[in-house]
Scaffold this active site. Sequence first.
Site, PDB file in Angstrom:
ATOM      1  CG  ASP A  22      -1.763   1.377   1.801  1.00  0.00           C
ATOM      2  OD1 ASP A  22      -2.161   1.031   0.287  1.00  0.00           O
ATOM      3  OD2 ASP A  22      -1.261   1.742   2.957  1.00  0.00           O
ATOM      4  CG  PHE A  23       1.690   5.244  -2.241  1.00  0.00           C
ATOM      5  CD1 PHE A  23       3.342   5.344  -2.389  1.00  0.00           C
ATOM      6  CD2 PHE A  23       0.838   7.159  -1.695  1.00  0.00           C
ATOM      7  CE1 PHE A  23       4.059   6.339  -1.831  1.00  0.00           C
ATOM      8  CE2 PHE A  23       1.958   7.783  -2.018  1.00  0.00           C
ATOM      9  CZ  PHE A  23       3.953   7.511  -1.606  1.00  0.00           C
ATOM     10  CG  ASP A  24      -1.874   7.488   0.773  1.00  0.00           C
ATOM     11  OD1 ASP A  24      -0.837   8.429   0.619  1.00  0.00           O
ATOM     12  OD2 ASP A  24      -2.982   7.211  -0.454  1.00  0.00           O
ATOM     13  CG  ASP A  33      -2.611   2.127   6.198  1.00  0.00           C
ATOM     14  OD1 ASP A  33      -3.185   2.735   6.757  1.00  0.00           O
ATOM     15  OD2 ASP A  33      -2.468   2.218   5.159  1.00  0.00           O
ATOM     16  CE  LYS A  56      -4.136  -0.705  -2.038  1.00  0.00           C
ATOM     17  NZ  LYS A  56      -4.030  -0.317  -0.838  1.00  0.00           N
ATOM     18  CG  ASN A  70      -8.188   1.211   1.181  1.00  0.00           C
ATOM     19  OD1 ASN A  70      -7.357   0.924   1.885  1.00  0.00           O
ATOM     20  ND2 ASN A  70      -7.524   1.173  -0.122  1.00  0.00           N
ATOM     21  CG  ASP A  71      -4.563  -1.868   1.872  1.00  0.00           C
ATOM     22  OD1 ASP A  71      -3.641  -1.294   1.020  1.00  0.00           O
ATOM     23  OD2 ASP A  71      -3.796  -1.824   3.866  1.00  0.00           O
ATOM     24  NE  ARG A 114     -11.351   9.380   1.341  1.00  0.00           N
ATOM     25  CZ  ARG A 114     -10.331   8.975   1.743  1.00  0.00           C
ATOM     26  NH1 ARG A 114      -9.393   9.451   1.898  1.00  0.00           N
ATOM     27  NH2 ARG A 114     -10.514   7.566   0.748  1.00  0.00           N
ATOM     28  CD  GLU A 128      -4.355   7.832   4.533  1.00  0.00           C
ATOM     29  OE1 GLU A 128      -4.525   7.596   3.870  1.00  0.00           O
ATOM     30  OE2 GLU A 128      -3.755   6.298   5.252  1.00  0.00           O
ATOM     31  N   GLY A 147      -4.637   3.440  -3.096  1.00  0.00           N
ATOM     32  CA  GLY A 147      -6.572   3.956  -3.275  1.00  0.00           C
ATOM     33  C   GLY A 147      -6.519   5.729  -3.599  1.00  0.00           C
TER      34      GLY A 147
END
Length: 207
Positions: free
Chosen positions: A7-9, A163, A140, A166-167, A52, A16, A96
Site C-alpha cells: 500500500d502507499f498511504d 494498514d 487491490k 481497503n487492503d 473526499r 495520507e 487507493g
Amino acid sequence: MKLAVFDFDSTLMDGETIDFLAEPLGLKEKVAVITEMAMRGELDFFESLTTRVQLLEGLPEKKVDEICRNLPFMPGAKKTIQTLKNQGYRVVVFSGGFRNATSHAQKVLGFDADFSNILHAKDGRLTGLVGGEMMFDFSKGDMLKRLQRLIGATAEETVVVGDGANDRSMFSYAEKRIAFCAKEILKKEANIVIDTKDLTKILPYVS
C-alpha cells in the site's frame, strides 16, 4: 517469481496523500476524518474516495504535483524496497490514492510498478472527479490476482503490506500478510503485525 505488494498511504508514505492535498483548501481536518473512518472500515471506500475528491475541486494541478513531490516517506522505505529487489522480489504499489504521488515515489524509492487512481483536471485545476484502478474495496485483491497470473507468482511467493480496510482484499491472496502500523480491522487478517514506523522491521519475515 517472488512478489511484494505495498500500500502507499500510511505504509510507504507517512500520512495520507489526500489529507495533504486538502490542506491548502483549509479542508485537511474535514477530509482526514473521512479518511480515518474509511481506513477503519466504517465507510464504503468508493463513496469515501469520491466524497473526499469532490472537496478538492478547484485545486491547481501544479499545487497537486508540488505537494506530491514533497510527501514524507516512511522510515526505511527505500532500504526495504532495495533489499527486497536484491532478494529477487518484484515490488509493486497498489494505492487507493493518486498517480501524481505514486509515480513520483517510484522514481525516488525504485519499486517496479504502481497502480493507483487519477485526479481529473481541466484547465489546470481539479474537477473534483476521480477514476482509475483502485476505486473500490475489492480493487487491490482483484489486481493482485491478475498480476499473479501475469507474472506467474503464487500466493506462497507473495507478500502484501498495508494498514487499512481497503487492503483486506489483497490479504486473501498472499501467504505473508503484514499489517504495518495498521487499523484493527486489518490486523485481524494479518499473520505478521508491525507497530513501529520503520519498514525495515518487515525484512526478517520476508527473506
